[in-house]
Design an enzyme around this catalytic site. Sequence first.
Site, PDB file in Angstrom:
ATOM      1  N   HIS A 272       0.871  -1.089   0.062  1.00 24.89           N
ATOM      2  CA  HIS A 272      -0.205   0.017   0.090  1.00 24.89           C
ATOM      3  C   HIS A 272       0.850   1.300  -0.132  1.00 24.89           C
ATOM      4  O   HIS A 272       2.042   1.151   0.171  1.00 24.89           O
ATOM      5  CB  HIS A 272      -0.979   0.040   1.207  1.00 24.89           C
ATOM      6  N   ARG A 282      -3.135  16.048   5.274  1.00 24.09           N
ATOM      7  CA  ARG A 282      -4.027  14.621   5.836  1.00 24.09           C
ATOM      8  C   ARG A 282      -3.232  14.261   6.941  1.00 24.09           C
ATOM      9  O   ARG A 282      -1.964  14.245   6.952  1.00 24.09           O
ATOM     10  CB  ARG A 282      -3.978  13.588   4.597  1.00 24.09           C
TER      11      ARG A 282
HETATM   12  O1  LIG Z   1      -1.679   7.160   6.364  1.00 27.73           O
HETATM   13  C1  LIG Z   1      -2.023   5.970   5.891  1.00 27.73           C
HETATM   14  O2  LIG Z   1      -3.077   5.930   5.399  1.00 27.73           O
HETATM   15  C2  LIG Z   1      -1.205   4.757   5.908  1.00 27.73           C
HETATM   16  C3  LIG Z   1      -0.058   4.748   6.860  1.00 27.73           C
HETATM   17  C4  LIG Z   1       0.672   3.469   6.745  1.00 27.73           C
HETATM   18  O3  LIG Z   1       0.457   2.627   5.694  1.00 27.73           O
HETATM   19  C5  LIG Z   1       1.764   3.116   7.508  1.00 27.73           C
HETATM   20  O4  LIG Z   1       2.055   3.979   8.596  1.00 27.73           O
HETATM   21  O5  LIG Z   1       2.460   2.257   7.539  1.00 27.73           O
HETATM   22 FE   LIG Z   2       1.554   0.898   6.255  1.00 27.53          FE
END
Ligand SMILES: O=C(O)CCC(=O)C(=O)O
Ligand SMILES: [Fe+2]
Length: 337
Positions: A272, A282
């Site tokens: 992701h 954000r």
């Molecule tokens: O901020 C997000 O939506 C994802 C954060 C993320 O993937 C993480 O901190 O590992």
């Molecule tokens: Fe993550």
Amino acid sequence: MASDPPFEQSYNHLFEALSEDQKAKQVHPETNSFANNEIYELPLIDLNRLSLTKSDQDECKREIADAAKQLGFFQVVNHGVSREIITRLQSEQAKLFKHPFREKASERLLDSSMGSYHWGTPSATFLMQFSWSEAFHIPLRGISGLNGFDNVRSPIEEFAEVVGKLAQRIAKILAENIGCESNFFAENCLPSSCYLRLNRYPPCPKSSKLFGLVPHTDSDFLTILHQDLVGGLQLVRDGVWISVKPNPDALIINIGDLFQAWSNGVYKSIEHRVVTNPRVERFSAAYFLCPSNDTIIHSCNQPSVYRSFSFEEYRKQVQEDVKSTGTKIGLPRFIIK
Ligand SMILES: O=C(O)CCC(=O)C(=O)O
Ligand SMILES: [Fe+2]
């Protein structure tokens, strides 16, 4: 106006040395379609059913396991974290990040043995490896080290407490579904080895083609995330990047590398990333369910896809790979050939 944190000034070897043309070539090939990705609603699971009849419970557990096997990501409602805690956490998180950059970076905000502040990507050698974001990484054993920040400490503590219990509950359900030792998590993932990350993604005026957070998988058992309404989280589904539609009432849960290894590949740790927004900042908050460093992760079913490793060994390998290649390699390193 200069950005805060000062990404461009401090990483000007990445930003300035490149002509516009070169920059365009260095970003992710499909970043041009950042804004056009399919907006996808993650499978929504109502946890209220876990306190109803046996058949409701079984149905809910099956949905959790199916989502973890197929997509590796799902979202839950009736999770036990009140709207009030989330609102307070968001508001105090925003205030925490509003402190001047110098103060955040000087570690005066956090006792350094208790937590750390990160911004940008020191190991990046080109723009595709760069994350336009800042974060406080707070081990739960260190919450009390938020010196003089009682306002943020209390919603963090409350969030971590409820989400920690939720993480244990979900992990147990997933273990039982594949017939594995369901006490493993209660025994090895004590709150003292888990941590919370508060993320801020500043508006990115320079280029909407930069990542807020580079593509990665999480190096834990599972992650529980709350994101605000701005959006930007994307994940790979059937080989294609899709955007996750924010839901203010839901918490997002995703499988991490350790669960994939422990379940012998049954549950999926999915790549992701976060994309930047040119105008709005954000925020997100993530809870990482981690074991103690000396915990050995071995597949609970045979034949094992991955060789056994300690959590410490895994983290060190990830750090080494990031340092030497700029990217995490992760689980493929541990596949038995
Ligand atoms: O901020 C997000 O939506 C994802 C954060 C993320 O993937 C993480 O901190 O590992
Ligand atoms: Fe993550």
